[in-house]
Each structure stands twice: as structure tokens, then as C-alpha cells.
Design an enzyme around this catalytic site. Structure first.
Site, PDB file in Angstrom:
ATOM      1  N   ASP A  23       0.855  -1.192   0.000  1.00 45.11           N
ATOM      2  CA  ASP A  23       0.000   0.000   0.000  1.00 45.11           C
ATOM      3  C   ASP A  23       0.891   1.242   0.000  1.00 45.11           C
ATOM      4  O   ASP A  23       2.052   1.182   0.398  1.00 45.11           O
ATOM      5  CB  ASP A  23      -0.921   0.000   1.226  1.00 45.11           C
ATOM      6  CG  ASP A  23      -0.151   0.117   2.541  1.00 45.11           C
ATOM      7  OD1 ASP A  23       0.715  -0.745   2.784  1.00 45.11           O
ATOM      8  OD2 ASP A  23      -0.386   1.091   3.291  1.00 45.11           O
ATOM      9  N   GLU A  77       0.204  -0.655   5.778  1.00 39.60           N
ATOM     10  CA  GLU A  77       1.238  -0.031   6.612  1.00 39.60           C
ATOM     11  C   GLU A  77       1.048   1.477   6.697  1.00 39.60           C
ATOM     12  O   GLU A  77       1.165   2.070   7.764  1.00 39.60           O
ATOM     13  CB  GLU A  77       2.635  -0.355   6.062  1.00 39.60           C
ATOM     14  CG  GLU A  77       3.758  -0.132   7.072  1.00 39.60           C
ATOM     15  CD  GLU A  77       4.253   1.298   7.142  1.00 39.60           C
ATOM     16  OE1 GLU A  77       4.843   1.667   8.174  1.00 39.60           O
ATOM     17  OE2 GLU A  77       4.051   2.070   6.191  1.00 39.60           O
TER      18      GLU A  77
HETATM   19 ZN   LIG Z   1       6.987   2.323   4.069  1.00 40.28          ZN
END
Ligand SMILES: [Zn+2]
Length: 492
Positions: free
Chosen positions: A127, A192
Site C-alpha cells: 500500500d 502499513e
Molecule cells: Zn513504508
């Protein structure tokens, strides 16, 4: 990457390039792997460009379809290496209204270890951050563009390059016939940049599948272009609220002011005791346990932190230690009346939220206890006996790599052989919360924090980019690690 990396330069006295370099113990292996990495590099970069084109953002406000497409694309690449049981997995995320939403889709794929060989978990995330103001981008964020030896685009560095390092390193080991049969588990997270909300539960649910002797987190940065780094320490963090109570209720400052100090004034006196005259944290019991091996130039710090010219720096000791190994205490919010509603009254209560960064080796619970002891001790001397408030908040563990662990030594050697210069052991003053989760769930594993970014990568900002020379070296270093871990004692 979770924390913006600063741009320190090695000092002239301690330039890592001045260290004598040992030749690799196995120059033929280095040459074979380098040839394998270089042979595939055009294809590796073009695959990275394909990944950059998928705008997978894990924030709730963004369309989920590209995020799922991104996970599928990564899963397909992992399958292409011949790994078994490659899956896209999500963990439910309970929300405040009682409903459940899926967490970000993670890709997990495994290649079991040959008998007697260790297992390596290769972590990165697919992501990306949102693009922010599109006007600030010189090229379209989701179209990778190569210019001046760098690849521009959102995720080109953070952290799709990390994914490609893992894929290309294993590919090179296979191509070069240098595969010792080390177990390899790909774990490519999908949330994340949204704060990894389901990460801990995900680790616990898939504990067996993800268990490893060595964990490589490719989501940090190098020292500067041409000088590799291993991130060997992260500071921990505790926070909480301190405050002062002095009156039952607010009273008129003209009628009663003078014999008693108002709560905001007492709070200011309390806050003033948290640092000594040098500006170092004055709370007893927060000792320094490590010392940085490299100097962080003051001019870089001042420029990066936008310190105003007449301001002198606070604290003592080398700047790198003040940033990475010593505690740092900040007041990040206060509850006192705002100026626009100020009236002529003595305020009965005032509160402040503190944020305390902790050097490696300091226990977060003991640090909170040290703050509690401090504010109670100060009440008598500096606060005229006023009632103090202490409310502990969040805690996060600091981290330090055991650089004597076989896997850490292998990684440092691999970085040196891939770049041709000595690697720098750096710290990060902030925390990477998911690394604490990894260590708590897999306490026996050696955690290696590597990465492809450099001080010009601008992760999270407009015009994010990857230095392609360093990227190639990062692939070679990880290939060397995978080849050399075979048969070593790099096990728990
Ligand atoms: Zn990163």
C-alpha cells in the site's frame, strides 16, 4: 516508510568510506550474483513500474479496488518464483460502531526450508501514501518516470521497491545456482501507511506460517546515495498527561490573586522542571545505554528541522546520540483556556500531554514510573504543594539490533560487498510500531531493518523517487544474504 528519514552525512573524521575494506570471502559468488541481478535489472525495473501504476491506498476514504488489485499483482509475482501456497489474506478490523471492515490485504507466500536451513521472513508493504497536492508533482504520481538515474512515482521507493528487492534477490539466487535452500516467506503487508491496524492480530493468527529465524524489513533508508545503512536502533515512546490542581473552582483574579498561583502558572513551573539548564531531560532513571558510531552534522540537523538561526541546540553529547539513544521529552498539547475566551480568573486546573522518546535499553513502564515519581517529587518544592495529576498513556518499546548475531553480521557484510563501501549503522529517532509487534510475536528472530530510500527519496511527499543504482545494490545485498545464510548458524 513510517518515519521521514533525515539526511545526515558522515563527518569527515568518521567517514565510513575510510574504513579499510576486507575483500569478500567469496568473490566468485559476489560476481555470479551481481551478474544475475544485472541481467534481470531491466525487467525488475519494468515490473516495479507496473506496480507503481496501481494506486493502492489503504485509508478508509479511498477506493478499495486498487488496493486489492495491488495485492493480487504482488501475489502473482510471488507465485512466479515458484513459491507454494501464496495467498492474499485479510484480518477483520472491528470499528467503533460495532461493524467489521476488512483490514488491508496482505500477501503471504512460503518456500519451506531445506532440512537444517534457517527460514527468512521478507517483509515489505504494497500500500502507498495518498499523493497529496497533485500540483506539487512534476510527473503523474502513478506513472513511473525514469530521469537522472532515479525512478519517480508514488511507491517507487516506499515501499514497492522493497517488494522488488525481495523478489529480485530470490530470483538472482535461483538464476545464479547459488540457492542453499534457505526457507523464504514473503509477507507483503497492505495497510502499513494506514497505521497497520490489524497487523498484530494478523501475526498472531498466522504465527506458524510466518515464523522465521531472520526477519528482513525492507522499509527504511540508506545513509546517502552510495553509502548503505543498516538501521540498528529505534527509539521507544511513552506518553501521558501531567497536570496541576490548586483550587476547588475558578475565582476572581482581582479579589484572590497574589497569595495563590493559578494552575497554568504552576503547570509551566512543573514543565520547566522536566529539563535541566542544558535542555537535557532531567527525569532520573532514563539512562543512555548505547552510543552511536557515527556523527550527525549539526548543520544538516538545523536545516532539516528548520531550527531558527539564533537558537542553540539543547542537550549534551554527540547529536546522533541525542537523536537516537537519549530520551527526548516534548509537550504536545495543553488544556488551559484559549486566549480568545480568557477572563480575569485564577484557573483551578491545567493539564499537559507529554510525549517521551526512549533510547534503546529503557523499559517503557519504568520510564512512565520515573515521570510519575518526578512530578510528585516536584509538587512539594516547585508547586507549593499543589495536587499533581499523572495519567499514563501509550507505550512502545525501543529496539536495538544485536549486531553480533550471525544474521546481522551477514547482512552488514552483504551490504559492504554489494556497495563496495562500509555500511553505516544508523538509528531512527522515531518508532516503527509494527517492528515491536514482530519482536513480541517472534522474540527469537533476528530483525534486520534495511531499505532502498536515501535522503532525496521524499517518501510520503510529492516527487517520491528511487535511486536506481542503490536499488540494484540493495537487490545484490539481499541476494548475498540469502546465499550466505545457508548452512550458517543463523538460527534461533
Ligand atoms: Zn513504508
Amino acid at each position: 516508510m513510517p518515519q521521514p528519514q533525515s539526511s545526515p552525512q558522515p563527518s569527515s573524521q568518521q567517514s565510513p568510506q575510510q574504513s579499510p575494506q576486507a575483500a569478500p570471502a567469496d568473490p566468485a559468488l559476489v560476481a555470479r550474483l551481481a551478474a544475475a541481478v544485472d541481467e534481470r535489472m531491466p525487467q525488475t525495473i519494468s515490473t516495479l513500474e507496473d506496480l507503481v501504476a496501481i494506486p493502492g491506498i489503504a485509508w478508509d476514504a479511498f477506493d478499495r479496488e486498487p488496493l486489492e488489485r495491488s495485492a493480487e499483482a504482488v501475489a502473482e509475482l510471488v507465485r512466479g518464483l515458484g513459491l507454494e501456497d501464496v495467498e492474499v489474506l485479510t484480518e477483520p478490523r472491528p470499528s467503533a460502531d460495532g461493524t467489521e471492515r476488512p483490514g488491508g490485504p496482505a500477501v503471504v507466500g512460503r518456500r519451506p526450508a531445506a532440512p537444517g536451513q534457517p527460514t527468512v521472513l521478507l517483509y515489505a508493504h504494497h500500500d502507498v501514501q495518498p499523493v497529496g497536492d497533485p500540483e506539487l508533482w512534476r510527473t503523474p504520481p502513478f506513472t513511473a518516470v525514469e530521469r537522472g538515474g532515479r525512478l519517480y512515482g508514488r511507491g517507487a521507493a516506499d515501499d514497492k521497491a522493497g517488494i522488488m528487492v525481495h523478489l529480485a534477490a530470490l530470483r538472482a539466487v535461483l538464476d545464479a545456482g547459488a540457492d542453499p535452500g534457505v526457507g523464504v516467506t514473503f509477507f507483503i503487508e497492505g495497510e502499513e501507511e494506514a497505521g497497520s491496524p490489524t497487523f498484530r492480530r494478523f501475526l498472531e493468527r498466522h504465527r506458524e506460517r510466518l515464523a522465521a529465524d531472520v526477519i528482513v524489513v525492507a522499509d527504511s533508508g540508506n545513509w546517502r546515495v552510495g553509502v548503505p545503512a543498516l538501521t540498528t536502533s529505534l527509539r521507544g515512546l511513552v506518553d501521558g498527561v501531567i497536570g496541576v490542581r490548586v483550587l476547588e473552582h475558578a475565582v476572581h483574579s482581582g479579589m484572590y490573586g497574589g497569595p495563590v498561583l493559578d494552575a497554568p502558572t504552576l503547570l509551566a513551573r512543573l514543565i520547566a522542571t522536566l529539563h535541566d539548564d542544558d535542555g537535557a531531560v532531567a527525569i532520573a532513571g532514563l539512562d543512555q545505554h548505547r552510543h552511536a558510531a557515527i556523527e550527525y552534522p549539526e548543520a544538516d540537523y538545523r536545516a532539516d528541522a528548520s531550527v531558527l538561526e539564533p537558537v542553540r541546540l539543547a542537550g549534551r553529547g554527540p547529536l546522533a546520540d541525542r537523536l537516537w539513544n537519549q530520551p527526548a521529552l516534548s509537550i504536545i498539547g495543553t488544556d488551559v483556556p484559549r486566549i480568545e475566551v480568557a477572563s480575569n480568573t485564577l484557573q483551578p486546573e491545567a493539564r499537559a500531554k507529554f510525549s517521551l522518546r526512549l533510547g534503546p535499553g529503557t523499559d517503557p513502564q519504568q520510564a512512565l514510573e520515573a515521570v510519575r515519581r518526578h512530578v510528585h517529587a516536584v509538587a512539594e518544592t516547585a508547586l507549593f504543594g499543589a495536587e499533581v495529576i499523572f495519567e499514563p498513556g501509550e507505550t512502545g518499546q525501543p529496539f536495538a539490533t544485536d549486531t553480533d548475531a550471525p544474521a546481522a553480521r551477514a547482512m552488514l557484510g552483504a551490504l559492504r560487498d554489494a556497495w563496495g563501501v562500509e555500511p553505516v549503522e544508523t538509528g531512527i529517532g522515531g518508532s516503527i510500531p509494527f517492528t515491536a509487534d514482530l519482536l513480541e510475536v517472534f522474540p527469537g528472530a533476528t530483525l534486520l531493518i534495511t531499505g532502498v530510500e536515501d535522503p532525496d527519496s521524499r517518501a510520503h511527499s510529492a516527487n517520491e523517487s528511487l535511486h536506481l543504482g542503490d536499488f540494484r545494490n540493495a537487490v545484490l545485498a539481499e541476494a548475498l544474504l540469502l546465499a550466505r545464510l545457508g548452512g550458517t548458524a543463523a538460527t534461533r
